[in-house]
Write an enzyme that holds these catalytic residues in place. Sequence first.
Site, PDB file in Angstrom:
ATOM      1  N   GLY A  63       0.935  -1.150   0.225  1.00  0.00           N
ATOM      2  CA  GLY A  63       0.054   0.083   0.055  1.00  0.00           C
ATOM      3  C   GLY A  63       0.904   1.478   0.058  1.00  0.00           C
ATOM      4  O   GLY A  63       1.765   1.369  -0.786  1.00  0.00           O
ATOM      5  N   ILE A  64       0.433   2.179   0.723  1.00  0.00           N
ATOM      6  CA  ILE A  64       0.990   3.708   0.927  1.00  0.00           C
ATOM      7  C   ILE A  64       2.428   3.330   1.315  1.00  0.00           C
ATOM      8  O   ILE A  64       3.567   4.067   0.674  1.00  0.00           O
ATOM      9  CB  ILE A  64       0.352   4.422   1.787  1.00  0.00           C
ATOM     10  N   ASP A  76       7.504  -5.582  14.890  1.00  0.00           N
ATOM     11  CA  ASP A  76       6.169  -4.919  15.698  1.00  0.00           C
ATOM     12  C   ASP A  76       6.728  -3.477  16.007  1.00  0.00           C
ATOM     13  O   ASP A  76       7.116  -3.348  17.225  1.00  0.00           O
ATOM     14  CB  ASP A  76       5.336  -5.714  16.426  1.00  0.00           C
ATOM     15  N   ASN A 136       4.753   5.467   8.945  1.00  0.00           N
ATOM     16  CA  ASN A 136       3.423   5.274   8.070  1.00  0.00           C
ATOM     17  C   ASN A 136       2.551   3.988   8.506  1.00  0.00           C
ATOM     18  O   ASN A 136       1.325   3.895   8.208  1.00  0.00           O
ATOM     19  CB  ASN A 136       3.848   4.786   6.578  1.00  0.00           C
ATOM     20  N   ALA A 137       3.038   3.256   9.611  1.00  0.00           N
ATOM     21  CA  ALA A 137       2.332   2.177  10.067  1.00  0.00           C
ATOM     22  C   ALA A 137       1.071   2.489  10.732  1.00  0.00           C
ATOM     23  O   ALA A 137       0.877   3.491  11.537  1.00  0.00           O
ATOM     24  CB  ALA A 137       3.258   1.386  10.968  1.00  0.00           C
ATOM     25  N   ASN A 157     -20.323   0.713  20.428  1.00  0.00           N
ATOM     26  CA  ASN A 157     -20.414  -0.789  20.044  1.00  0.00           C
ATOM     27  C   ASN A 157     -18.788  -0.972  20.165  1.00  0.00           C
ATOM     28  O   ASN A 157     -18.622  -2.202  19.574  1.00  0.00           O
ATOM     29  CB  ASN A 157     -21.039  -1.209  18.766  1.00  0.00           C
ATOM     30  N   TYR A 181      -9.581   5.640  15.366  1.00  0.00           N
ATOM     31  CA  TYR A 181      -8.825   6.073  14.352  1.00  0.00           C
ATOM     32  C   TYR A 181      -8.707   7.683  14.204  1.00  0.00           C
ATOM     33  O   TYR A 181      -7.547   8.220  13.980  1.00  0.00           O
ATOM     34  CB  TYR A 181      -9.417   5.720  12.882  1.00  0.00           C
TER      35      TYR A 181
END
Length: 439
Positions: free
Chosen positions: A212-213, A255, A279-280, A290, A344
């Site tokens: 991806g990015i 990680d 970027n992670a 919820n 997020y």
Amino acid sequence: MADRYLHLTGTAPGKFLTRKLGLPQPARLRRWTLETPALTGPVVHLTAGASAVTEELAAALTATGLEVVARADRPAALVLDATAVDTAAGLGAVHAALHPVVRSLAPGGRVVVIGVRPSPEDHHQAAAQQALEGFTRSLGKEIGKGATVQLVRIAPSAVASAESTLRFLLSPRSAYVSGQVIEVTDAAPDPVRDWAAPLTGRTALVTGAARGIGAAVASVLARDGARVICLDVPQAQEDLVRTADRLGATALPLDITAGDAADRIAAAAPDGLDVLVHNAGITRDRRLANMAADRWAQVIDVNLDSVLRTTDALLKAGTVNRGGRIVATASIAGIAGNNGQTNYAASKAGVIGLVRSLAPRAAADHGVTVNAVAPGFIETKMTAAVPLFIREAGRRMNSLSQGGLPVDVAETTAWFAQPASAAVNGQIVRVCGQSLLGA
């Protein structure tokens, strides 16, 4: 997933039909390639009022390698020097300069307005210079044909410090960046021997680089000459090694939330890092009512807390070399918010807070700049999985009426990473085609 609507509007029947229905008319954007590394056509240099930096700005524009003229029938770019506009009446000169020529701008062209920071002592000057922000953002929304519009605020005593920014904005590399306000300080730029490979001799680490990015960022940094270390979680090792091998880079399965992450990064870069790209990131979407506590904690830990911890540790240890660049990935979700993404959006807004607070201190104490990219709707595997109507809304709800590509985020990151970008610090630049959300 291919943007079929964009393809449709590029055909004669599709163009006719969508125009009749009053639907968006996205223009196919021209991005950087070896065959088209620069804009095609001249740059028209305009002035609003009696500017004190005309000659310096002309020299900085000429240094980009583009042809700079006073007028042209079909210019590739319009650069308006509005640094002298300091009254409401003076704004008339902005209209007078651009009104006669804006229609002549070539498709995919660039408009860059040069201003200065609004004064805290002179409210008339502050009003006039702040007015330029509303002007450029509005022009970006109406100009069409794949063109972009930006406002660059410069320190009048250091126009030369804006060269890397002008090179970026007046090039195909900035195809999906529009409606942005960028401040350039008077920090002296580091020299660049070869603008085709400005990161030669520099070491860069990119987190979340397996795909991806992140993979696009690693690719562009490698293209620009950097030795790249690609970092991602061990679970993505197969993709990570594939990306690193393709670029001649080093794979670092790790990680980023691990307690020893900073130590292992330092060990992988014994000569230090010149570019650190955070970027992670992960998503664990749910509405707050919820959302379990572990879904909240995972996103905050990966997207924000790990960035804070590793940045602090690497700066303290001197792993980020003097003259280095730290670039973090935020999001327009952190600016405008997003339904179902309180975790997020909080993490990405936190990244913005980190950048704004750390940037001046990192520059003063370590000679390191800190900036962030804030992507909007970018065409990735993640957005391809979004339901059709939501995906289409995400693509069309910006001034360019289309989604961006991972390379658009990568090109912006590479501009921040350049040695000549020392004067670009504490900036949050949205790579979103001037999204209508949070704009």
